[in-house]
Motif scaffolding. Structure first.
Motif: not given
Length: 223
Positions: A206-223
């Protein structure tokens, strides 16, 4: 009739005797019957279900971290943050709350550094500013919204999230849905982010959008 029946009787007796001899000679036992090996293997082979970290749709390669972030559903079902098969925050653990749910993880070792909840409706945002400015270098930042993440969102906070790699922090508002994974001093925009605007025309609840689901693979030392 008696003469013609005698050969038949003798034939029957002979057949029974031969059967008995064969049975004794080969030690035949019904219980020793086995299916062919190839058939037995195919019928008894276990179907192995590959279990992935955090329940991802596929496994991550070596030297990658698996993660899944889910926003809250309206103000009823809380969000969750999973990293390397460790459920950091969830309603079951009873450690989530209204606003922004944030977990900090070492981007090299995958070790959980800390977790926190910031009430963005009636809380004091100076604690969030302090939290974001003190994030160590090489740290992954996982964020899940719940209920209302944007009422007390200031220009300074939006800027801090933008420097973590967010593309939507500048437009985050009242009861929007947001999930995000970024890092300290990220040079480019993070590829791990989803955002839904609170709108009466598109809201699932009613007053909110649907839930979001985010998944993935992050490389080590990516940043």
């Amino acid at each position: 009739m008696r003469v013609s029946g005698l050969p038949r009787l003798l034939t029957l007796v002979f057949a029974l005797v031969i059967t008995w001899i064969c049975t004794r000679s080969f030690n035949f036992n019904v219980k020793t019957i086995r299916l062919p090996r190839w058939l037995a293997d195919s019928t008894t082979k276990e179907i192995r279900v590959v279990k992935t970290k955090c329940g991802l749709s596929k496994s991550c390669p070596a030297n990658f971290f698996a993660f899944k972030i889910c926003s809250g559903a309206a103000n009823v079902v809380g969000p969750s943050i999973c990293f390397e098969n460790h459920m950091i925050m969830s309603p079951v653990k009873n450690n989530v709350g209204r606003g922004l749910n944030i977990a900090l993880v070492n981007g090299t070792t995958g070790t959980l550094l800390t977790q926190a909840i910031f009430d963005m409706y009636s809380g004091d945002v100076k604690f969030l500013v302090k939290f974001l400015t003190e994030i160590p270098e090489g740290t992954l930042v996982l964020v899940a919204s719940y209920d209302d993440p944007g009422t007390k969102m200031t220009k300074e906070i939006r800027s801090l999230f933008t420097h973590l790699g967010s593309s939507y922090a500048k437009q985050l508002g009242f009861r929007d849905s947001w999930v995000f994974l970024g890092a300290r001093d990220l040079k480019n925009k993070s590829p791990f982010e989803q955002f839904l605007k609170n709108s009466p025309d598109t809201n699932k609840y009613e007053g909110w959008p649907e839930l979001l689901e985010l998944e993935g693979c992050v490389p080590r030392k990516m940043f």
